[in-house]
Design an enzyme around this catalytic site. Structure first.
Site, mmCIF file in Angstrom:
data_model
loop_
_atom_site.group_PDB
_atom_site.id
_atom_site.type_symbol
_atom_site.label_atom_id
_atom_site.label_comp_id
_atom_site.label_asym_id
_atom_site.label_seq_id
_atom_site.Cartn_x
_atom_site.Cartn_y
_atom_site.Cartn_z
ATOM 1 N N GLU A 82 0.851 -1.201 0.144
ATOM 2 C CA GLU A 82 -0.055 0.409 0.225
ATOM 3 C C GLU A 82 1.276 0.883 0.081
ATOM 4 O OE1 GLU A 82 0.296 -1.510 3.998
ATOM 5 O OE2 GLU A 82 0.665 -2.245 2.461
ATOM 6 N N GLY A 83 2.539 1.187 -0.616
ATOM 7 C CA GLY A 83 2.866 2.111 -0.232
ATOM 8 C C GLY A 83 2.971 3.406 -1.742
ATOM 9 N N LEU A 84 3.753 4.364 -2.225
ATOM 10 C CA LEU A 84 3.752 4.860 -3.004
ATOM 11 C C LEU A 84 2.955 4.354 -4.609
ATOM 12 C CD1 LEU A 84 3.217 8.359 -4.670
ATOM 13 C CD2 LEU A 84 5.547 7.965 -4.550
ATOM 14 N N ARG B 91 25.755 7.202 -0.784
ATOM 15 C CA ARG B 91 25.466 6.922 0.686
ATOM 16 C C ARG B 91 26.442 5.264 0.403
ATOM 17 N NH1 ARG B 91 18.949 6.555 0.500
ATOM 18 N NH2 ARG B 91 18.766 8.988 0.662
ATOM 19 N N SER C 222 14.175 6.602 -5.032
ATOM 20 C CA SER C 222 13.265 5.494 -4.880
ATOM 21 C C SER C 222 11.710 5.738 -5.305
ATOM 22 C CB SER C 222 13.294 4.798 -3.264
ATOM 23 O OG SER C 222 13.269 5.750 -2.267
ATOM 24 N N LEU C 223 11.166 7.043 -5.157
ATOM 25 C CA LEU C 223 10.161 7.542 -5.092
ATOM 26 C C LEU C 223 9.689 7.724 -6.201
ATOM 27 C CD1 LEU C 223 9.568 10.055 -1.637
ATOM 28 C CD2 LEU C 223 9.127 7.651 -2.040
ATOM 29 N N GLN D 120 11.867 10.972 4.086
ATOM 30 C CA GLN D 120 12.263 12.127 4.351
ATOM 31 C C GLN D 120 12.638 13.058 3.323
ATOM 32 O OE1 GLN D 120 14.593 12.059 7.819
ATOM 33 N NE2 GLN D 120 13.563 10.985 9.423
ATOM 34 N N TYR E 283 5.703 6.088 3.893
ATOM 35 C CA TYR E 283 4.865 7.417 4.596
ATOM 36 C C TYR E 283 6.403 7.558 4.726
ATOM 37 C CZ TYR E 283 2.751 9.121 7.735
ATOM 38 O OH TYR E 283 1.645 9.817 8.619
#
Length: 536
Positions: free
Chosen positions: A22-24, A284, A385-386, A56, A53
């Site tokens: 149920e994510g983006l 990263r 990622s989004l 950040q 969700y």
């Protein structure tokens, strides 16, 4: 794992499309599927728990005249360290502007400055191209899309259920078996199309940035359904998790370093200039290993992140939620250095899929973090990622619409209970094994010990558990085992996988573990599972 003797017929529900997660990526898919399809969404969580969700930093997109697609592509390929699929990178990056405009149309309240969307810069990016909603972008995006999805009459939410197994013959899927987390009831949800959008596996690590991170269940289910798993050794560790007394309190977004935050060791020395010419804005994996090295060298559990030189007003304006969180724990980001250390953050590999989410199993799709479409390669570029979630969700909807069929109602007889070697403390054992032996810095010996520990878990005295509970244990075991197998197979260091016994790069290759079709819902074949996994 073997079946118990008692069998019972279970209830069945029929859909055109089943979505697990149920994510983006899932919400984007739902908003692009036609209203003529009956869609079921299997969700174990409340609305505020998907990984999306908790994002950040923001969503990357070329949205400035100073930027262009070639720069974003180059930055992504550089971070991916030779393992990106360049065609997938180009497709996703070039849709960034359209994605941002679509999200604005959905009501996402992106932070603005002088009327324009404010773009920040994060590690690995050569330009400012990260749009954000203050310092809680995921929450801002998810709330807007959740409001839209709630209006869809053809979407049925199956809440407080966890998918435990896919119905597959190794060639095609026909549905999902799920367990009620309220009462343990097992239900078959039949559909000719199943879309996995259930996140990655960072919840299998002792320290993770998302308190509700997925534990690789969907990856394990897909593998047992016959899907190919790719590059699962590339687990990204976010460099800066705010930790107090060994507990992760919150992620400290990369944007803090993008806006001038600096890293210091306990000797009050800035150390990143000694590790990378990009200093605090290196990719990263570079920053995480640098912090790990400083912690090892000084025998400490953290380093310090300092942005106080930007002034209290600046920090409070740009990072209001982080200021509130750190202030609540006696360490105000706007006025003090904060202790940070790496934590598992993102699964760069996953179920092999194209940008539309198509896998090697007919009717089975994988989108978002659960998939490996080739965008991230060996290491994800911050805030990509989004973007990937929206592009994959939209492309998947088009593919599903073009091929959607009708489900046949299934009548299955399942074992009520299953004999299993796993015990109630399995998750704690797996988290310790992966953190200690497949963490930020790996070694041949460590990986071998990790695999030996996994074998020992399988040799414990068997217990008999209810079907759903046994399969939930099997899923997290399989996912952890696949990480170790993938890491042991890569005889080099690249991106998020660093093996000190193979510190140099070899020829760039994708690690693939072919799916091994094993179905615990069918009679007679269960005992072969452990041997098949060991031979993978």
């Amino acid at each position: 794992m073997t079946s118990g003797q008692s069998k019972h017929e279970i209830r069945d529900m029929k859909f055109d499309v089943l979505v697990v997660g149920e994510g983006l990526a899932a919400l984007t898919l739902l908003l692009h599927l036609p209203p003529s399809l009956k869609i079921g969404v299997i969700s174990r969580n409340k609305y505020d728990e998907p990984s999306s969700y908790w994002a950040q930093g923001g969503i990357s997109a070329v949205f400035s005249t100073d930027d262009d697609h070639d720069k974003h592509i180059r930055d992504t390929l550089l971070a991916g360290d030779g393992l990106c699929d360049e065609a997938a990178v180009r497709q996703i990056v070039c849709e960034g502007g359209d994605v941002l405009r679509w999200l604005i149309d959905q009501g996402v309240p992106f932070t603005r400055e002088d009327g324009e969307i404010h773009l920040t810069r994060e590690g690995g990016h050569s330009e400012r191209r990260v749009a954000h909603v203050d310092d809680m972008t995921g929450r801002g995006i998810m709330r807007a899309l959740q409001a839209k999805v709630a209006q869809l009459p053809n979407v049925i939410w199956i809440r407080q259920y966890e998918a435990v197994e896919l119905l597959s013959d190794g060639q095609a899927v026909s549905g999902v078996i799920a367990e009620s987390l309220a009462d343990g009831e097992v239900t078959v949800f039949s559909a000719p199309t199943v879309v996995l959008a259930a996140g990655g596996l960072t919840g299998l690590y002792q320290y993770a940035t998302n308190p509700h991170a997925s534990k690789g269940e969907a990856i394990a289910m897909a593998w047992r359904a016959g899907a190919t798993i790719e590059n699962l050794e590339f687990v990204q560790f976010h460099p800066t998790a705010f930790q107090i007394e060994g507990r992760v309190i919150s992620l400290i977004t990369e944007a803090v370093r993008g806006e001038g935050g600096l890293l210091y060791n306990v000797a009050n020395e800035r150390f990143m200039p000694g590790y990378s010419s990009q200093q605090e804005l290196a990719p990263r994996d570079v920053v995480a290993r640098a912090i790990y090295s400083e912690m090892q060298a000084h025998g400490t559990s953290h380093v310090w992140l300092d942005i106080t030189h930007q002034g209290t007003a600046f920090v409070e304006q740009h990072f209001p939620n982080l200021v509130e969180i750190t202030r609540a724990h006696g360490c105000d980001l706007s006025q003090h250095r904060v202790p940070v250390s790496p934590a598992a953050h993102y699964t760069c590999g996953g179920i092999g899929a194209d940008v539309a989410g198509r896998t090697n199993i007919e009717g089975l799709y994988a989108i978002g973090e659960v998939a490996n479409c080739g965008l991230h390669g060996a290491n994800r570029l911050a805030s990509n990622s989004l973007l990937e979630c929206v592009v994959m969700g939209k492309a998947c909807a088009q593919s599903v619409t073009d091929t959607a069929g009708s489900a046949s109602r299934l009548r299955l007889t399942l074992p009520e209970r299953i004999e299993t070697p796993f015990h109630p403390n399995l998750l704690a054992d797996l988290r310790a094994i992966l953190w200690n032996h497949a963490g930020i810095v790996r070694s041949n010996t460590g990986l071998e010990i990790g695999l030996q520990n996994m074998a020992q878990l399988q040799e414990r005295h068997a217990s008999v558990l209810p079907y759903g509970q046994a399969l939930r244990a099997q899923n997290i075991f399989d996912a952890a085992h696949l990480v170790l197998l993938s890491a042991a197979a890569r005889k080099e260091s690249r991106g998020g996988h660093f093996n000190k016994d193979h510190a140099d790069k070899a020829e760039a290759q994708t690690t693939q573990i072919p799916g091994v079709p094993v179905n615990f819902w069918a009679a007679g074949e269960n005992a072969s599972h452990a041997a098949q996994l060991a031979a993978a």
